[in-house]
Design an enzyme around this catalytic site. Structure first.
Site, short mmCIF file in Angstrom:
data_model
loop_
_atom_site.label_atom_id
_atom_site.label_comp_id
_atom_site.label_asym_id
_atom_site.label_seq_id
_atom_site.Cartn_x
_atom_site.Cartn_y
_atom_site.Cartn_z
N SER A 229 13.26 -13.35 11.02
CA SER A 229 13.30 -14.00 12.34
C SER A 229 13.63 -15.49 12.18
O SER A 229 14.14 -15.89 11.12
CB SER A 229 11.96 -13.81 13.06
OG SER A 229 12.08 -14.19 14.42
N ASN A 230 13.37 -16.29 13.21
CA ASN A 230 13.63 -17.73 13.12
C ASN A 230 12.56 -18.47 13.93
O ASN A 230 11.69 -17.85 14.53
CB ASN A 230 15.04 -18.06 13.61
CG ASN A 230 15.28 -17.54 15.01
OD1 ASN A 230 14.61 -17.96 15.95
ND2 ASN A 230 16.21 -16.59 15.16
N TYR A 231 12.66 -19.79 13.98
CA TYR A 231 11.59 -20.60 14.56
C TYR A 231 11.71 -20.77 16.08
O TYR A 231 10.94 -21.53 16.67
CB TYR A 231 11.61 -22.00 13.93
CG TYR A 231 11.16 -22.04 12.50
CD1 TYR A 231 9.83 -21.80 12.16
CD2 TYR A 231 12.06 -22.33 11.48
CE1 TYR A 231 9.41 -21.83 10.85
CE2 TYR A 231 11.65 -22.37 10.17
CZ TYR A 231 10.32 -22.13 9.85
OH TYR A 231 9.91 -22.18 8.56
N ALA A 296 18.02 -17.37 20.23
CA ALA A 296 18.45 -17.55 18.84
C ALA A 296 18.51 -16.16 18.24
O ALA A 296 17.53 -15.65 17.68
CB ALA A 296 17.46 -18.43 18.11
#
Ligand code: CTP
Length: 425
Positions: A229-231, A296
């Site tokens: 995943s991402n932030y 995102a």
């Protein structure tokens, strides 16, 4: 360069004959308010001022009475034994007003208004104002105070009641520090009021339009308990959804896993992976008027996620990743005339050219270049620095703004695009 929000004829006319109450609280920015009152008068408005006790410490009642050509309203109660005094003037003035501006609004007044307290003329006007009349609140205070949970909560309560909260700007503060907290200049306040009076209700170009927004991160399964995943926090997409709903759009928010409340009046679809976000988005591709990709989205996913929990062993682990569909590009390529595609380009390097390239390859109408720096802009933080690039090359650099304010500026720019593509009502 920043573009003006409204066209000239609108700016010239909308305030003529309008009755405006200006509420002034105790912040240093109060010293600018005689100029604000003067600008409103020059545009043809009738202005009456409600000054709090704190406000009166920063700006003189005499100056405000002189520029407004009206007595200034302060306490709830006129002096005892004053013959002929109108004891119900807080009600008649609430009825008189077409709009209320509170600038600067302090943390104390925000708390009072959100709780429904009513112990001076400003809070009394606020309560007696007729439903549907624009209330524009310009908080101005130290940046830490502004971002404190109690101030944020009180602003959210007031926004849910229909008030428009205009985030402060960043710059030099009274404390000598630099940061968020400055009241916008009087001409920007007048501009916001003109827009509220003009676009209130049905006349925003986004009114009744179907707006689909993707937000947040996606999660791509490695096995039953792990993912890539991402932030992304989802804050930007949610801010856009909230503001678009306030402008009367029918908003669908397709979001990855985030820890955020659904904005008032927004219909929310929760998804986890890029494939699910793609599936949910495609259902709206032909029917929506606007598609805004603020998510995102993971560009890749593990080719074959393991069913249970992947066990470790002595060997190296190789993950094979396959590409996810580009949701926004797919919409951009198949959109019909009259539909708008809006994207973000999050870049860690100087990425304006990269953003322009994405605008072209994904066939977008506008892209927001979002410079990533972990303190002021991008994932997780509450502020953003955007550069808006339109299809015809027009480029607008925005200053550091809260995500709510950046969302409003993005939607202002989108509203300007609507007539060009025929989605004006
Ligand atoms: N986007 C999307 N689907 C993807 C990837 C991106 O809808 N699979 C959208 C994003 O929501 C954003 C825009 O495309 O509005 C650009 O995303 P970004 O991550 O900046 O760029 P990418 O196209 O993924 O390119 P790169 O990662 O190489 O910068």
């Amino acid at each position: 360069m920043d573009k003006p929000i409204c066209n000239k004829s609108l700016e010239d006319n909308v305030l003529i004959g309008k009755n405006i109450i200006v509420g002034i609280c105790g912040g240093i920015a109060a010293y600018k308010t005689p100029h604000l009152v003067r600008l409103l008068k020059k545009r043809g408005a009738n202005v009456r001022v409600a000054l709090t006790e704190g406000g009166a410490r920063f700006v003189s009642e005499l100056a405000l009475a002189t520029v407004s050509q009206e007595p200034v309203y302060r306490t709830m109660f006129p002096p005892a034994n004053t013959a002929g005094t109108d004891y119900t003037r807080h009600i008649s003035l609430g009825e008189w007003a077409d709009a209320l501006i509170i600038a600067p609004a302090t943390a104390n007044t925000l708390a009072k208004l959100s709780a429904g307290l009513c112990d001076d003329m400003l809070s009394a006007f606020f309560i007696t104002l007729r439903p549907g009349k624009p209330v524009l609140i310009f908080p101005a205070m130290d940046g830490q105070m502004f971002l404190s949970p109690s101030v944020q909560r009180n602003m959210a309560t007031l926004a849910a009641q229909g008030c428009t909260i205009i985030s402060p700007e960043s710059g030099e503060l009274a404390s000598g520090q630099c940061g968020l907290g400055r009241m916008p200049e009087p001409d920007a306040i007048v501009n916001s009021l003109e827009k509220a009076l003009h676009y209130g209700g049905k006349s925003s170009p986004l009114y009744d339009k179907s707006v689909v927004i993707t937000a947040g991160p996606t999660r791509e399964k490695i096995d039953g308990v792990r993912f890539i995943s991402n932030y992304s926090s989802g804050k930007m997409g949610f801010a856009i959804a909230r503001d678009a709903a306030k402008r009367g759009a029918r908003v669908t928010l397709i979001t990855g896993p985030v820890n955020l409340e659904t904005p008032f009046g927004v219909s929310r679809i929760d998804v986890e992976s890029a494939a699910e976000m793609h599936e949910a988005s495609r259902k709206f591709f032909t029917s929506c008027d606007l598609f805004i990709g603020a998510a995102a989205v993971s560009d890749y996913r593990p080719a074959s996620p393991y069913e249970g929990k992947l066990k470790k062993n002595d060997r190296e682990l190789q993950l094979t990743l396959v590409q996810n569909p580009d949701i926004l590009a797919e919409f951009g390529m198949q959109k019909a005339s009259g539909q708008l595609a809006i994207g973000f380009a999050l870049e860690t390097q100087t990425g304006l050219d990269k953003a322009r390239e994405k605008l072209a390859t994904k066939n977008l109408d506008l892209i927001a270049f979002n410079f990533f720096d972990r303190l002021t802009s991008g994932f997780e933080v509450d502020t953003n620095i955007l550069t808006l690039i339109e299809r015809d090359g027009v480029t607008t650099e925005l200053p550091q703004l809260t995500k709510d304010a950046a969302a409003a500026r993005l939607l202002d720019a989108i509203e300007q695009l609507c007539p060009k593509t025929g989605i004006n009502p």
